[in-house]
Write an enzyme that holds these catalytic residues in place. Structure first.
Site, PDB file in Angstrom:
ATOM      1  N   LYS A 220      -1.723 -11.708  64.346  1.00  0.00           N
ATOM      2  CA  LYS A 220      -1.359 -11.233  63.005  1.00  0.00           C
ATOM      3  C   LYS A 220      -0.587  -9.901  63.082  1.00  0.00           C
ATOM      4  O   LYS A 220       0.448  -9.720  62.431  1.00  0.00           O
ATOM      5  CB  LYS A 220      -2.652 -11.061  62.196  1.00  0.00           C
TER       6      LYS A 220
ATOM      7  N   CYS B 118       1.143  -3.839  54.793  1.00  0.00           N
ATOM      8  CA  CYS B 118       1.017  -4.600  56.041  1.00  0.00           C
ATOM      9  C   CYS B 118       2.024  -4.175  57.091  1.00  0.00           C
ATOM     10  O   CYS B 118       1.660  -3.686  58.158  1.00  0.00           O
ATOM     11  CB  CYS B 118       1.186  -6.078  55.741  1.00  0.00           C
TER      12      CYS B 118
HETATM   13  N1  SAJ Z   1      12.371  -5.095  53.889  1.00  0.00           N
HETATM   14  C1  SAJ Z   1      13.619  -4.554  54.251  1.00  0.00           C
HETATM   15  N2  SAJ Z   1      14.575  -5.365  54.785  1.00  0.00           N
HETATM   16  C2  SAJ Z   1      14.338  -6.710  54.984  1.00  0.00           C
HETATM   17  C3  SAJ Z   1      13.084  -7.244  54.635  1.00  0.00           C
HETATM   18  C4  SAJ Z   1      12.112  -6.415  54.084  1.00  0.00           C
HETATM   19  O1  SAJ Z   1      13.872  -3.360  54.089  1.00  0.00           O
HETATM   20  O2  SAJ Z   1      15.254  -7.389  55.455  1.00  0.00           O
HETATM   21  C5  SAJ Z   1      11.332  -4.219  53.316  1.00  0.00           C
HETATM   22  C6  SAJ Z   1      10.857  -4.661  51.932  1.00  0.00           C
HETATM   23  O3  SAJ Z   1      11.685  -4.184  50.921  1.00  0.00           O
HETATM   24  C7  SAJ Z   1       9.467  -4.050  51.883  1.00  0.00           C
HETATM   25  C8  SAJ Z   1       8.997  -4.148  53.324  1.00  0.00           C
HETATM   26  O4  SAJ Z   1      10.157  -4.329  54.111  1.00  0.00           O
HETATM   27  O5  SAJ Z   1       9.489  -2.687  51.509  1.00  0.00           O
HETATM   28  C9  SAJ Z   1       8.025  -5.282  53.597  1.00  0.00           C
HETATM   29  O6  SAJ Z   1       8.342  -6.406  52.819  1.00  0.00           O
HETATM   30  P1  SAJ Z   1       8.337  -7.902  53.361  1.00  0.00           P
HETATM   31  O7  SAJ Z   1       8.814  -8.765  52.256  1.00  0.00           O
HETATM   32  O8  SAJ Z   1       9.074  -8.004  54.647  1.00  0.00           O
HETATM   33  O9  SAJ Z   1       6.813  -8.171  53.753  1.00  0.00           O
HETATM   34  P2  SAJ Z   1       5.395  -7.966  53.019  1.00  0.00           P
HETATM   35  O10 SAJ Z   1       4.799  -6.676  53.477  1.00  0.00           O
HETATM   36  O11 SAJ Z   1       5.476  -8.219  51.564  1.00  0.00           O
HETATM   37  O12 SAJ Z   1       4.567  -9.196  53.696  1.00  0.00           O
HETATM   38  C10 SAJ Z   1       4.419  -9.222  55.103  1.00  0.00           C
HETATM   39  C11 SAJ Z   1       4.774 -10.611  55.618  1.00  0.00           C
HETATM   40  N3  SAJ Z   1       4.851 -10.626  57.071  1.00  0.00           N
HETATM   41  C12 SAJ Z   1       5.938 -11.097  57.739  1.00  0.00           C
HETATM   42  O13 SAJ Z   1       6.905 -11.516  57.180  1.00  0.00           O
HETATM   43  C13 SAJ Z   1       5.874 -11.088  59.229  1.00  0.00           C
HETATM   44  C14 SAJ Z   1       3.718 -11.607  55.122  1.00  0.00           C
HETATM   45  O14 SAJ Z   1       3.943 -12.888  55.677  1.00  0.00           O
HETATM   46  C15 SAJ Z   1       2.317 -11.119  55.520  1.00  0.00           C
HETATM   47  O15 SAJ Z   1       1.313 -11.990  54.993  1.00  0.00           O
HETATM   48  C16 SAJ Z   1       2.099  -9.748  54.905  1.00  0.00           C
HETATM   49  O16 SAJ Z   1       3.090  -8.863  55.426  1.00  0.00           O
HETATM   50  C17 SAJ Z   1       0.707  -9.269  55.267  1.00  0.00           C
HETATM   51  O17 SAJ Z   1      -0.163  -9.273  54.375  1.00  0.00           O
HETATM   52  O18 SAJ Z   1       0.441  -8.991  56.440  1.00  0.00           O
END
Ligand code: SAJ
Length: 404
Positions: A198, A252
């Protein structure tokens, strides 16, 4: 019967999904007002499809209580708060929930922990409780969630899952419960591997976002278009660069990599560098705002507006949001309460100069900093014409828009 303990962002949808698929479920939360809300037929946060699922689960007989139930299977999904100074999670809520279960559960019960934990937590903090309570008959399992806020219900149904347990028999029993709604592959492994996997997944994403953010800084230094470069590079069959942005928020991705840095100092080098790059982005955006204001001769910070308070688009979650980090940083420079702020998902008063409609926000600002790509602003982008725009999410194509 399954007793789901902790009805937050993960526990509630999981409990509802199980109930809607024929599993007898009681949802427990220690917060009486949350339980009252659910009992009165209302959900506690916004997520696409949640209300419909809630109605199905209620029709199927789910109940909500502040009490723990006597049953053979528990799913624990309580918060694991993170201390930004020590970079460690505090396992007190999981420890307390599992302790309560051990005090009442029947012989041979299984306690599944869904809460995100740092690798080793189950062995270090939870396994010793079995001996302490004289309950070596109880089985522990770890089933970390993977769903993404904004698309939770689809992902609950369709994502692959991992279940870690001490024996294949226990793992298979838990798999059968999740298989009631999960159409993805359910991989069975041991607890330590499930914990580590994870954290490794979220770290992978953090590193990839950091790469995009670092490219944004490099391209800014030399006047190149990072989005065009990423777009073209991603046409390569083995390249998939993510998007730069104002920083990485949520509970996360910005947290889990620190577990590896903390446990493996000196080994987790790329991971540490990635964290630092992502953490530097709110400050980078502030510097961009500053340089644009200088370039245009703008002096009045109170005419600057931050659009978006949540950590990403179309969710109401503000944990570790880049906007809040920017406001905190401005506060340290004694100008935190000057800018205007608006987010359609945050209806309560959270920060100074917060607007509750797009109209009033737009009236109050000359420079709009787009920090979150909510659908609302994508659909109303034309209304920003005439404003100076700094778009940190690459969502605005109005002429003259400044990018990261
Ligand atoms: N972000 C960027 N650029 C990107 C993608 C995301 O700047 O290309 C930023 C987002 O705006 C945000 C942060 O990253 O601030 C995280 O957002 P996210 O959509 O990537 O992820 P989370 O935190 O909402 O959810 C993640 C997911 N993990 C992965 O994709 C590996 C989700 O599947 C997990 O269940 C979750 O963490 C968790 O609970 O661990």
């Amino acid at each position: 019967m399954v007793n789901v303990i902790g009805l937050g962002y993960i526990g509630l949808p999981t409990a509802l999904m199980l109930a809607a698929h024929g599993v007898e479920v009681v949802g427990t939360d220690y917060n009486p007002s949350l339980v009252d809300t659910l009992r009165s037929g209302r959900t506690t946060f916004q997520e696409e499809g949640l209300e419909e699922l809630f109605a199905q689960a209620v029709a199927a007989g789910i109940t909500f209580t502040t009490e723990y139930c006597v049953t053979d299977t528990y799913i624990v999904s309580v918060p694991t708060p993170y201390d930004p100074d020590s970079k460690k999670i505090d396992p007190k809520y999981v420890v307390s929930a599992v302790s309560t279960v051990l005090g009442i559960c029947p012989k041979g019960a299984t306690v599944v922990v869904e809460s995100t934990v740092s690798p080793g937590t189950m062995d270090k903090f939870l396994r010793p409780l079995l001996a302490q309570f004289g309950r070596e008959d109880v089985q522990l399992a770890h089933a970390p969630e993977r769903i993404i806020p904004g698309n939770m219900l689809y992902e609950l149904r369709c994502n692959n899952r991992t279940i870690g347990a001490d024996s294949p028999e226990v793992a298979a029993r838990i798999r059968d419960i999740y298989a009631s709604f999960c159409q993805g592959e359910i991989v069975l492994t041991d607890i330590r591997t499930a914990e580590m996997t994870k954290v490794v997944e979220n770290t992978f994403r953090d590193i990839n976002i950091a790469y995009a953010n670092e490219l944004a800084k490099i391209c800014r230094a030399d006047g190149m278009d990072v989005y065009e470069i990423i777009r073209i590079a991603n046409k390569h069959p083995r390249v998939n660069i993510l998007q730069p942005g104002p920083g990485v928020g949520g509970h996360c991705i910005s947290v889990d990599p620190w577990f590896l840095v903390g446990d493996y100092p000196g080994l987790a080098n790329i991971i540490l560098a990635a964290r630092k790059i992502n953490d530097s982005m709110p400050e980078f955006v502030l510097e961009r705002v500053h340089s644009i204001m200088r370039e245009l001769g703008m002096k009045d910070v109170s005419r600057v507006g931050f659009y978006g308070l949540t950590y990403k688009e179309n969710v109401d979650d503000v944990r570790s949001s880049p906007t809040l980090q920017m406001l905190e940083s401005m506060e340290r420079h004694l100008c935190g309460d000057l800018v205007q702020v608006y987010d359609p998902y945050i209806t309560y008063d959270m920060v100074a100069n917060q607007h509750h409609s797009l109209d009033s926000f737009l009236e109050a600002v000359d420079l709009v900093v787009l920090l979150v790509g909510h659908d609302e602003i994508r659909q109303n982008m034309h209304r920003l014409s005439g404003k100076v725009i700094l778009d940190t999410r690459n969502i605005c194509s109005l002429p003259g828009t400044y990018k990261l």
